[in-house]
Motif scaffolding. Structure first.
Motif, PDB file in Angstrom:
ATOM      1  N   PRO A  25      -6.928  15.135   7.607  1.00  0.00           N
ATOM      2  CA  PRO A  25      -7.918  14.657   6.704  1.00  0.00           C
ATOM      3  C   PRO A  25      -9.070  14.451   6.626  1.00  0.00           C
ATOM      4  CG  PRO A  25      -6.506  12.864   6.692  1.00  0.00           C
ATOM      5  CD  PRO A  25      -6.969  13.786   7.408  1.00  0.00           C
ATOM      6  N   LYS A  26     -10.586  15.749   5.723  1.00  0.00           N
ATOM      7  CA  LYS A  26     -11.531  15.374   6.034  1.00  0.00           C
ATOM      8  C   LYS A  26     -12.224  14.111   5.339  1.00  0.00           C
ATOM      9  CE  LYS A  26     -13.261  19.647   6.859  1.00  0.00           C
ATOM     10  NZ  LYS A  26     -11.967  20.849   6.725  1.00  0.00           N
ATOM     11  N   ARG A  27     -12.057  12.988   4.370  1.00  0.00           N
ATOM     12  CA  ARG A  27     -12.132  12.335   3.904  1.00  0.00           C
ATOM     13  C   ARG A  27     -11.029  11.297   3.818  1.00  0.00           C
ATOM     14  NH1 ARG A  27     -13.027  15.341  -2.438  1.00  0.00           N
ATOM     15  NH2 ARG A  27     -12.694  12.802  -2.937  1.00  0.00           N
ATOM     16  N   GLU A  28     -10.311  11.309   5.273  1.00  0.00           N
ATOM     17  CA  GLU A  28      -9.217   9.696   5.839  1.00  0.00           C
ATOM     18  C   GLU A  28     -10.158   8.573   4.702  1.00  0.00           C
ATOM     19  OE1 GLU A  28      -8.311   8.341   9.926  1.00  0.00           O
ATOM     20  OE2 GLU A  28      -9.449   9.359   9.695  1.00  0.00           O
ATOM     21  N   PRO A  29     -11.163   7.909   4.883  1.00  0.00           N
ATOM     22  CA  PRO A  29     -11.535   7.060   4.668  1.00  0.00           C
ATOM     23  C   PRO A  29     -11.259   6.742   2.734  1.00  0.00           C
ATOM     24  CG  PRO A  29     -13.772   7.329   5.533  1.00  0.00           C
ATOM     25  CD  PRO A  29     -12.251   8.439   5.424  1.00  0.00           C
ATOM     26  N   GLU A  30     -11.081   7.764   2.418  1.00  0.00           N
ATOM     27  CA  GLU A  30     -10.863   7.779   0.522  1.00  0.00           C
ATOM     28  C   GLU A  30      -9.375   7.562   0.593  1.00  0.00           C
ATOM     29  OE1 GLU A  30     -11.661  10.927  -2.491  1.00  0.00           O
ATOM     30  OE2 GLU A  30     -13.074  11.042  -0.733  1.00  0.00           O
ATOM     31  N   ILE A  31      -8.831   8.343   1.708  1.00  0.00           N
ATOM     32  CA  ILE A  31      -6.805   8.153   1.878  1.00  0.00           C
ATOM     33  C   ILE A  31      -6.547   6.770   2.049  1.00  0.00           C
ATOM     34  CG2 ILE A  31      -5.659   9.126   2.477  1.00  0.00           C
ATOM     35  CD1 ILE A  31      -6.451  12.153   3.262  1.00  0.00           C
ATOM     36  N   ILE A  45       4.634  18.236  -9.805  1.00  0.00           N
ATOM     37  CA  ILE A  45       4.850  16.810  -9.257  1.00  0.00           C
ATOM     38  C   ILE A  45       6.125  15.560 -10.193  1.00  0.00           C
ATOM     39  CG2 ILE A  45       2.721  14.868  -8.703  1.00  0.00           C
ATOM     40  CD1 ILE A  45       0.660  16.766  -9.604  1.00  0.00           C
ATOM     41  N   GLN A  46       6.056  15.266  -9.567  1.00  0.00           N
ATOM     42  CA  GLN A  46       7.225  14.141  -9.752  1.00  0.00           C
ATOM     43  C   GLN A  46       7.582  12.943  -9.438  1.00  0.00           C
ATOM     44  OE1 GLN A  46      11.503  15.795  -9.953  1.00  0.00           O
ATOM     45  NE2 GLN A  46      10.939  17.694 -10.321  1.00  0.00           N
ATOM     46  N   CYS A  47       6.546  12.950  -7.967  1.00  0.00           N
ATOM     47  CA  CYS A  47       6.361  11.247  -8.240  1.00  0.00           C
ATOM     48  C   CYS A  47       5.723  10.957  -6.585  1.00  0.00           C
ATOM     49  CB  CYS A  47       7.944  10.975  -7.325  1.00  0.00           C
ATOM     50  SG  CYS A  47       8.658  12.141  -5.612  1.00  0.00           S
ATOM     51  N   ARG A  48       5.195   9.597  -5.691  1.00  0.00           N
ATOM     52  CA  ARG A  48       3.964   9.878  -5.120  1.00  0.00           C
ATOM     53  C   ARG A  48       4.609   8.778  -4.078  1.00  0.00           C
ATOM     54  NH1 ARG A  48       0.601   5.650  -5.917  1.00  0.00           N
ATOM     55  NH2 ARG A  48       1.387   4.296  -7.560  1.00  0.00           N
ATOM     56  N   GLN A  49       3.919   9.018  -3.437  1.00  0.00           N
ATOM     57  CA  GLN A  49       4.430   7.950  -1.992  1.00  0.00           C
ATOM     58  C   GLN A  49       2.745   6.752  -1.497  1.00  0.00           C
ATOM     59  OE1 GLN A  49       6.820   9.515   0.393  1.00  0.00           O
ATOM     60  NE2 GLN A  49       8.403   7.885   0.538  1.00  0.00           N
ATOM     61  N   LYS A  50       3.026   5.948  -1.582  1.00  0.00           N
ATOM     62  CA  LYS A  50       1.482   5.305  -1.363  1.00  0.00           C
ATOM     63  C   LYS A  50       1.428   5.837   0.422  1.00  0.00           C
ATOM     64  CE  LYS A  50       1.182   1.534  -3.842  1.00  0.00           C
ATOM     65  NZ  LYS A  50       1.078   0.501  -4.211  1.00  0.00           N
ATOM     66  N   ILE A  51      -0.157   6.010   0.558  1.00  0.00           N
ATOM     67  CA  ILE A  51      -0.112   6.283   2.163  1.00  0.00           C
ATOM     68  C   ILE A  51      -0.974   5.166   2.653  1.00  0.00           C
ATOM     69  CG2 ILE A  51      -1.384   8.028   3.843  1.00  0.00           C
ATOM     70  CD1 ILE A  51      -1.500   9.825   1.546  1.00  0.00           C
ATOM     71  N   LEU A  52       0.258   4.649   4.360  1.00  0.00           N
ATOM     72  CA  LEU A  52      -0.236   3.101   4.708  1.00  0.00           C
ATOM     73  C   LEU A  52      -0.875   4.008   5.922  1.00  0.00           C
ATOM     74  CD1 LEU A  52       3.425   2.156   5.396  1.00  0.00           C
ATOM     75  CD2 LEU A  52       1.976   1.262   3.043  1.00  0.00           C
ATOM     76  N   ARG A  53      -1.350   4.673   7.272  1.00  0.00           N
ATOM     77  CA  ARG A  53      -1.742   5.091   7.879  1.00  0.00           C
ATOM     78  C   ARG A  53      -1.582   6.425   8.642  1.00  0.00           C
ATOM     79  NH1 ARG A  53       2.763   2.601  10.384  1.00  0.00           N
ATOM     80  NH2 ARG A  53       3.316   3.346  12.345  1.00  0.00           N
TER      81      ARG A  53
END
Length: 109
Positions: A25-31, A45-53
């Motif tokens: 991803p180009k916007r890594e810090p944001e993610i 869109i039914q669900c989401r998961q937090k991105i850890l790293r």
């Protein structure tokens, strides 16, 4: 989704589920600052998961890839119609579907 993520082949060595993609991803810090991956299942869109790293990995072909390491908790969201897409989607907070309250398993889009 939960059953798929429980399979060893989609987990990191520390047991977290991951989703591998070709592009970093180009916007890594944001993610990495509280971002989530939103899952489109059957056009919604039914669900989401937090991105850890983000981990660097490579396939059998030796090509560098990005493993998006996810929190195992799947958070249901209000259904939002969305065509399947490839690549990164950056949702502004006001454009992201709202989380469903705990205990609600389903919401029609």
């Amino acid at each position: 989704l939960a059953a798929w993520q429980e399979k060893k082949r989609v987990q990191t060595e520390d047991g977290f589920p991951r989703h591998v993609t070709r592009m970093w991803p180009k916007r890594e810090p944001e993610i990495l600052n509280g971002g989530s991956i939103f899952w489109v299942i059957k056009g919604v869109i039914q669900c989401r998961q937090k991105i850890l790293r983000l981990d660097e990995t490579s396939g059998a072909d030796g090509v560098r890839r990005c493993a998006i390491v996810l929190d195992p908790k799947i958070i249901r969201v209000q259904g939002s119609l969305k065509r399947p897409f490839q690549g990164w989607r950056y949702l502004a907070p006001q454009d992201a579907p709202a989380d469903l309250p705990e205990g609600r398993d389903h919401e029609e889009p």
